[in-house]
Design a protein around this motif. Structure first.
Motif, PDB file in Angstrom:
ATOM      1  N   GLN A   1       0.826  -1.203   0.000  1.00 31.79           N
ATOM      2  CA  GLN A   1       0.000   0.000   0.000  1.00 31.79           C
ATOM      3  C   GLN A   1       0.865   1.261   0.000  1.00 31.79           C
ATOM      4  O   GLN A   1       0.592   2.228  -0.728  1.00 31.79           O
ATOM      5  N   ARG A   2       1.938   1.235   0.794  1.00 32.89           N
ATOM      6  CA  ARG A   2       2.842   2.390   0.825  1.00 32.89           C
ATOM      7  C   ARG A   2       3.547   2.573  -0.516  1.00 32.89           C
ATOM      8  O   ARG A   2       3.767   3.702  -0.970  1.00 32.89           O
ATOM      9  N   ILE A   3       3.908   1.460  -1.148  1.00 39.64           N
ATOM     10  CA  ILE A   3       4.554   1.558  -2.464  1.00 39.64           C
ATOM     11  C   ILE A   3       3.604   2.190  -3.475  1.00 39.64           C
ATOM     12  O   ILE A   3       4.001   3.029  -4.297  1.00 39.64           O
ATOM     13  N   ALA A   4       2.321   1.814  -3.401  1.00 42.32           N
ATOM     14  CA  ALA A   4       1.348   2.409  -4.322  1.00 42.32           C
ATOM     15  C   ALA A   4       1.206   3.907  -4.067  1.00 42.32           C
ATOM     16  O   ALA A   4       1.133   4.712  -5.013  1.00 42.32           O
ATOM     17  N   ASP A   5       1.185   4.315  -2.783  1.00 42.50           N
ATOM     18  CA  ASP A   5       1.070   5.742  -2.468  1.00 42.50           C
ATOM     19  C   ASP A   5       2.294   6.520  -2.951  1.00 42.50           C
ATOM     20  O   ASP A   5       2.167   7.612  -3.533  1.00 42.50           O
ATOM     21  N   VAL A   6       3.475   5.963  -2.703  1.00 45.75           N
ATOM     22  CA  VAL A   6       4.695   6.652  -3.135  1.00 45.75           C
ATOM     23  C   VAL A   6       4.762   6.726  -4.654  1.00 45.75           C
ATOM     24  O   VAL A   6       5.233   7.717  -5.228  1.00 45.75           O
ATOM     25  N   ASP A   7       4.265   5.696  -5.324  1.00 48.58           N
ATOM     26  CA  ASP A   7       4.251   5.717  -6.787  1.00 48.58           C
ATOM     27  C   ASP A   7       3.371   6.852  -7.304  1.00 48.58           C
ATOM     28  O   ASP A   7       3.725   7.553  -8.265  1.00 48.58           O
ATOM     29  N   LYS A   8       2.229   7.061  -6.662  1.00 52.48           N
ATOM     30  CA  LYS A   8       1.372   8.177  -7.063  1.00 52.48           C
ATOM     31  C   LYS A   8       2.057   9.516  -6.813  1.00 52.48           C
ATOM     32  O   LYS A   8       1.978  10.441  -7.633  1.00 52.48           O
ATOM     33  N   GLN A   9       2.752   9.627  -5.678  1.00 52.36           N
ATOM     34  CA  GLN A   9       3.453  10.871  -5.376  1.00 52.36           C
ATOM     35  C   GLN A   9       4.572  11.135  -6.382  1.00 52.36           C
ATOM     36  O   GLN A   9       4.821  12.289  -6.763  1.00 52.36           O
ATOM     37  N   ILE A  10       5.245  10.069  -6.808  1.00 49.12           N
ATOM     38  CA  ILE A  10       6.302  10.245  -7.818  1.00 49.12           C
ATOM     39  C   ILE A  10       5.704  10.730  -9.131  1.00 49.12           C
ATOM     40  O   ILE A  10       6.274  11.592  -9.820  1.00 49.12           O
ATOM     41  N   ALA A  11       4.534  10.194  -9.491  1.00 48.23           N
ATOM     42  CA  ALA A  11       3.880  10.653 -10.718  1.00 48.23           C
ATOM     43  C   ALA A  11       3.512  12.131 -10.619  1.00 48.23           C
ATOM     44  O   ALA A  11       3.717  12.907 -11.567  1.00 48.23           O
ATOM     45  N   MET A  12       2.982  12.555  -9.464  1.00 46.78           N
ATOM     46  CA  MET A  12       2.656  13.969  -9.281  1.00 46.78           C
ATOM     47  C   MET A  12       3.920  14.829  -9.293  1.00 46.78           C
ATOM     48  O   MET A  12       3.922  15.947  -9.828  1.00 46.78           O
TER      49      MET A  12
END
Length: 218
Positions: A83-94
Motif C-alpha cells: 500500500q505504501r509503495i502504491a502511495d509513493v508511486d502516485k506521489q512520484i507521478a505527481m
C-alpha cells in the motif's frame, strides 16, 4: 548634598514592521525547478527502500519453517508495504508533473558554465607524446639493439679448446654409432640364418666345408 541623577534620553519608539518587510521574497523559477527535482529524488529513494524491505519479507515468507502467526504477520506487513509503495508511486507521478511544469517556466533551467581546466593545456600532452615517439622511441630501439649485439658476441666467443673437445666427442659418438650398427647387422644376419633352418660353416679350404643344420624336434 544629594547626588545628581543624570537625565536619560528617551528611547525612540520602533515603528512596527510593515507588510512589505514581513513578506518573504518569492522563489525564482530555477529554485522551484530544483525543489521539484529534489522532491522527486527523495520519493525515488523511498520507493527503493520500500522495495528492498518487501523483497526481504518475501524471502522470509518463502521459508517453509515460517508458519502460523509468523506467516500471517509477514503477510500483513507485506500488504502494508504494498500500500505504501502504491502511495509513493502516485506521489512520484505527481512530482514528475510538477518538474515538467517547473521546467516550462522561462529561466527555470540554468545551463551550468563550462568547467575551466586548472592544469596545463591539452597541447602540452600532445607535444609530449610526439616527443616520446620521435626522440625516445629511436633511442630505446638503438639501445636494445646494442644489448642484443653484446649478448650475441658473448655467446659466439667460445674457447678454441672447448670447440676441439666438442669435435672429438662428436667423432667418438659417430664411430660408436657405426660400430653399434655393425653389431646389429651381424646379429640380424645370424638370426636370419637360424630361422631359415641351418648354417653353412666355411673352413680354410672348400674341401673341409661342413654344413651345420639346426636339429629338428618331432
Amino acid at each position: 548634598m544629594q547626588p545628581q541623577i543624570p537625565e536619560v534620553s528617551p528611547v525612540p519608539a520602533i515603528a512596527p514592521a510593515g507588510p512589505a518587510a514581513e513578506a518573504r521574497a518569492a522563489p525564482t523559477a530555477a529554485q522551484m525547478y530544483e525543489a521539484a527535482q529534489a522532491q522527486r529524488e527523495v520519493l525515488q529513494d523511498q520507493m527503493e527502500s520500500l522495495e528492498s524491505r518487501r523483497s526481504v519479507l518475501s524471502s522470509r515468507l518463502s521459508d517453509a519453517s515460517v508458519s502460523g502467526t509468523n506467516r500471517s504477520g509477514l503477510e500483513q506487513r507485506i500488504a502494508d508495504i504494498d500500500q505504501r509503495i502504491a502511495d509513493v508511486d502516485k506521489q512520484i507521478a505527481m512530482s514528475d508533473i510538477q518538474v515538467s511544469r517547473a521546467a516550462a517556466i522561462p529561466g527555470a533551467i540554468v545551463e551550468r558554465p563550462p568547467e575551466v581546466r586548472s592544469g596545463p593545456p591539452e597541447e602540452v600532452f600532445v607535444l609530449s607524446g610526439i616527443f616520446m615517439v620521435v626522440v625516445l622511441l629511436p633511442l630505446t630501439i638503438a639501445y636494445a639493439r646494442r644489448i642484443w649485439r653484446r649478448s650475441s658476441t658473448i655467446v659466439t666467443n667460445i674457447p678454441k679448446e672447448l670447440g676441439e673437445r666438442l669435435i672429438r666427442v662428436e667423432q667418438a659418438v659417430e664411430s660408436t654409432a657405426v660400430e653399434v650398427e655393425r653389431i646389429g647387422e651381424g646379429q640380424r644376419f645370424l638370426t636370419r640364418l637360424f630361422t631359415e633352418g641351418g648354417v653353412r660353416a666355411i673352413a680354410p679350404s672348400s674341401k673341409d666345408a661342413v654344413e651345420l643344420r639346426q636339429p629338428q624336434f618331432p
